[in-house]
Design a protein around this motif. Structure first.
Motif, mmCIF file in Angstrom:
data_model
loop_
_atom_site.group_PDB
_atom_site.id
_atom_site.type_symbol
_atom_site.label_atom_id
_atom_site.label_comp_id
_atom_site.label_asym_id
_atom_site.label_seq_id
_atom_site.Cartn_x
_atom_site.Cartn_y
_atom_site.Cartn_z
ATOM 1 N N PRO A 159 0.843 -1.207 0.000
ATOM 2 C CA PRO A 159 0.000 0.000 0.000
ATOM 3 C C PRO A 159 0.872 1.249 0.000
ATOM 4 N N PRO A 160 0.282 2.412 -0.276
ATOM 5 C CA PRO A 160 1.077 3.652 -0.339
ATOM 6 C C PRO A 160 1.612 4.073 1.019
ATOM 7 N N ILE A 161 2.663 4.877 0.985
ATOM 8 C CA ILE A 161 3.268 5.418 2.190
ATOM 9 C C ILE A 161 3.332 6.935 2.071
ATOM 10 N N PRO A 162 3.405 7.670 3.186
ATOM 11 C CA PRO A 162 3.478 9.141 3.136
ATOM 12 C C PRO A 162 4.714 9.617 2.369
ATOM 13 N N GLN A 163 4.621 10.834 1.827
ATOM 14 C CA GLN A 163 5.702 11.369 1.014
ATOM 15 C C GLN A 163 7.017 11.441 1.784
ATOM 16 N N GLU A 164 6.947 11.753 3.053
ATOM 17 C CA GLU A 164 8.165 11.801 3.869
ATOM 18 C C GLU A 164 8.859 10.448 3.903
ATOM 19 N N GLU A 165 8.056 9.394 4.007
ATOM 20 C CA GLU A 165 8.614 8.046 4.018
ATOM 21 C C GLU A 165 9.114 7.652 2.631
ATOM 22 N N VAL A 166 8.433 8.134 1.582
ATOM 23 C CA VAL A 166 8.875 7.873 0.209
ATOM 24 C C VAL A 166 10.297 8.379 0.008
ATOM 25 N N LEU A 167 10.549 9.605 0.437
ATOM 26 C CA LEU A 167 11.877 10.199 0.266
ATOM 27 C C LEU A 167 12.930 9.425 1.063
ATOM 28 N N ARG A 168 12.541 8.947 2.233
ATOM 29 C CA ARG A 168 13.476 8.159 3.044
ATOM 30 C C ARG A 168 13.795 6.834 2.365
ATOM 31 N N GLN A 169 12.773 6.201 1.818
ATOM 32 C CA GLN A 169 12.962 4.928 1.128
ATOM 33 C C GLN A 169 13.828 5.099 -0.118
ATOM 34 N N GLN A 170 13.672 6.223 -0.812
ATOM 35 C CA GLN A 170 14.471 6.482 -2.003
ATOM 36 C C GLN A 170 15.954 6.609 -1.655
ATOM 37 N N LYS A 171 16.247 7.196 -0.520
ATOM 38 C CA LYS A 171 17.641 7.325 -0.093
ATOM 39 C C LYS A 171 18.247 5.978 0.284
ATOM 40 N N GLN A 172 17.405 5.028 0.704
ATOM 41 C CA GLN A 172 17.885 3.720 1.135
ATOM 42 C C GLN A 172 18.006 2.724 -0.024
ATOM 43 N N ALA A 173 17.280 2.976 -1.121
ATOM 44 C CA ALA A 173 17.275 2.042 -2.253
ATOM 45 C C ALA A 173 18.584 2.130 -3.039
ATOM 46 N N ASP A 174 18.871 1.084 -3.811
ATOM 47 C CA ASP A 174 20.035 1.078 -4.696
ATOM 48 C C ASP A 174 19.686 1.624 -6.079
ATOM 49 N N ILE A 175 18.459 1.339 -6.528
ATOM 50 C CA ILE A 175 18.011 1.719 -7.866
ATOM 51 C C ILE A 175 16.594 2.272 -7.756
ATOM 52 N N LEU A 176 16.313 3.357 -8.472
ATOM 53 C CA LEU A 176 14.968 3.928 -8.504
ATOM 54 C C LEU A 176 14.348 3.647 -9.870
ATOM 55 N N LEU A 177 13.175 3.023 -9.846
ATOM 56 C CA LEU A 177 12.509 2.602 -11.080
ATOM 57 C C LEU A 177 11.512 3.652 -11.539
ATOM 58 N N PHE A 178 11.559 3.973 -12.833
ATOM 59 C CA PHE A 178 10.594 4.890 -13.446
ATOM 60 C C PHE A 178 9.809 4.113 -14.486
ATOM 61 N N LEU A 179 8.491 4.210 -14.443
ATOM 62 C CA LEU A 179 7.636 3.420 -15.327
ATOM 63 C C LEU A 179 6.753 4.276 -16.229
ATOM 64 N N GLU A 180 6.641 3.856 -17.470
ATOM 65 C CA GLU A 180 5.614 4.348 -18.387
ATOM 66 C C GLU A 180 5.145 3.165 -19.221
ATOM 67 N N ASP A 181 4.057 3.350 -19.925
ATOM 68 C CA ASP A 181 3.554 2.302 -20.814
ATOM 69 C C ASP A 181 4.583 2.056 -21.920
ATOM 70 N N MET A 182 4.814 0.802 -22.247
ATOM 71 C CA MET A 182 5.788 0.466 -23.293
ATOM 72 C C MET A 182 5.163 0.441 -24.685
ATOM 73 N N GLY A 183 3.838 0.356 -24.748
ATOM 74 C CA GLY A 183 3.171 0.276 -26.043
ATOM 75 C C GLY A 183 2.947 1.647 -26.660
ATOM 76 N N ASP A 184 2.280 1.647 -27.810
ATOM 77 C CA ASP A 184 2.007 2.908 -28.493
ATOM 78 C C ASP A 184 0.522 3.225 -28.553
ATOM 79 N N LYS A 185 -0.274 2.491 -27.761
ATOM 80 C CA LYS A 185 -1.717 2.733 -27.756
ATOM 81 C C LYS A 185 -2.124 3.731 -26.669
ATOM 82 N N ASN A 186 -1.369 3.764 -25.573
ATOM 83 C CA ASN A 186 -1.671 4.697 -24.484
ATOM 84 C C ASN A 186 -0.588 5.758 -24.436
#
Length: 434
Positions: free
Chosen positions: A309-336
């Motif tokens: 489930p989602p976490i507060p923005q403050e916790e998001v920033l903390r988790q980002q500092k602890q991670a090794d890689i940050l994933l960015f997602l978009e649709d891979m197809g050309d329909k959306n």
């Protein structure tokens, strides 16, 4: 005190509340240098805000607007106070709102979107409570997103007319071209969106555009001259050196899984099974507020891809500092192609974290195009590239180089000083009528 010697009073219209659990905080980062007593917000969701950047909040309940079609005396809007996330209670209206949007997210039917607009058209969103709030706050400037929500655009036009305030619009998505889809329902809905936005543009003095690509298309369509502006870095970043890399690497994604992102995540989850076949080398943690079908979770949520489930923005920033890689997602197809002109606020948050970014999606979408042009992320556009990209992420030099690239890009293009100076110049120009 003369008007020119004081800060302008700014009223900001948003769909969601300024709630750290929601995570949408672009306006907040832009006005956080202003006195909170001069900042107010009108929003249309059932959440309770927890940000102290605003002094006053006014909530219009969509659930009550719908009910007001038959029950004309029902109260649809009220002023609310910001309160800590831990103290908020899920109301009946919020439950009804979440259930309604869960159905809409499962399958995007344009008939349902048009039905929602009709509810707002005939519902009683215009109320004595709203009028009292607008009259008492007396904004000098109204800030609004040039969004595809026709009812929001109508509300903003009403507020501009009632208060006499000047307006600044922000164009951060493609809500005005026919390039996203060939579906008939989309074209019908888009026709009314474009008509609504043109009306709002005529009452707006200045515009921001999230990317140069957005500016080019928006200037041509609306006959305006946008100022390019993105969300600023939340801190001055320092690149992770990755001197001590532990296996398994932890990859992190925080955000919604709409507009095809869930399909891309499923492909990454599948690729992780291959990469981790002999040994667990990369694990992905996902925090999202998107309601996902059970069948999808059974297939995608596994020992290498954990969906929470989602976490507060403050916790998001903390988790980002602890991670090794940050994933960015978009649709891979050309329909959306919903994100074809957007610039996710997540990008500058990622740059602020100083970590290696792995971006996966259609290369023609503006965010993916930006990553490629600035070499600020390792990118992948196909299932084969996802697999090879995951293998490359296991190399320390890859992690180190892309972390440095992300920081360099952030400092060059998104420093808080540069963004805030640009924002303040436009606000001052509009305020003084220059």
């Amino acid at each position: 005190m003369e008007k020119e010697s004081r800060q302008p009073k700014i009223l900001i219209f948003t769909m969601t509340s300024w709630n750290s659990k929601v995570g949408a905080n672009t306006w907040g980062t832009l006005v956080n240098g202003y006195d909170s007593s001069n900042v107010a917000n009108v929003f249309l969701r059932e959440e309770i805000p927890d940000s102290k950047i605003c002094s006053r909040y006014f909530q219009i309940s969509e659930n009550r607007v719908i009910k007001s079609i038959l029950k004309r005396k029902i109260k649809t809007g009220k002023e609310v106070q910001a309160q800590p996330l831990s103290e908020t209670v899920e109301t009946e209206d919020l439950q009804a709102h979440n259930a309604r949007y869960a159905k809409m997210k499962k399958k995007r039917r344009y008939s349902m979107l048009l039905a929602r607009e009709l509810c707002w058209k005939f519902g009683k969103w215009k109320s004595k409570e709203l009028d009292a709030f607008l009259d008492e706050f007396q904004p000098d400037i109204i800030l609004h997103g040039m969004d595809g929500y026709i009812h929001m655009n109508r509300l903003v036009r009403y507020a501009i007319k009632r208060t006499g305030a000047k307006a600044v619009g922000y164009i951060w998505d493609d809500n005005f071209t026919y390039k996203q889809s060939k579906k008939f329902g989309y074209k019908v809905y888009r026709y009314f969106q474009r008509k609504s936005l043109k009306k709002l543009a005529k009452q707006t003095q200045e515009f921001f555009a999230i990317t140069p690509k957005t500016k080019t298309e928006a200037d041509g369509f609306f006959g305006i001259d946008c100022t390019v502006l993105s969300k600023p870095l939340n801190v001055a970043p320092i690149a992770e050196t990755y001197e001590a890399v532990n296996i398994p690497l932890r990859m992190l994604y925080t955000g919604n899984l709409l507009i095809g992102r869930e399909k891309t995540l499923a492909k990454i989850s599948s690729a992780l099974k291959t990469v981790n076949e002999a040994q667990t080398r990369i694990v992905l943690d996902v925090y999202t507020q998107t309601a996902l079908p059970k069948e999808y979770l059974q297939e995608t949520n596994n020992e290498f891809c954990n969906i929470y489930p989602p976490i507060p923005q403050e916790e998001v920033l903390r988790q980002q500092k602890q991670a090794d890689i940050l994933l960015f997602l978009e649709d891979m197809g050309d329909k959306n192609l919903t994100a074809r002109l957007s610039f996710s606020t997540k990008i500058t948050d990622y740059f602020s974290a100083g970590k290696c970014v792995f971006a996966v999606g259609n290369p023609d979408l503006a965010p993916m195009e930006y990553f490629q042009n600035t070499v600020s992320a390792l990118t992948a556009h196909s299932e084969a590239e996802i697999l090879s990209g995951l293998e490359r992420l296991l190399e320390k030099e890859t992690l180190k180089d892309y972390a440095q690239n992300a920081v360099d890009c952030g400092l060059k293009n998104h420093s808080a000083e540069h963004i805030h100076n640009t924002f303040d110049e436009v606000i001052s120009r509009v305020y003084k009528g220059e």
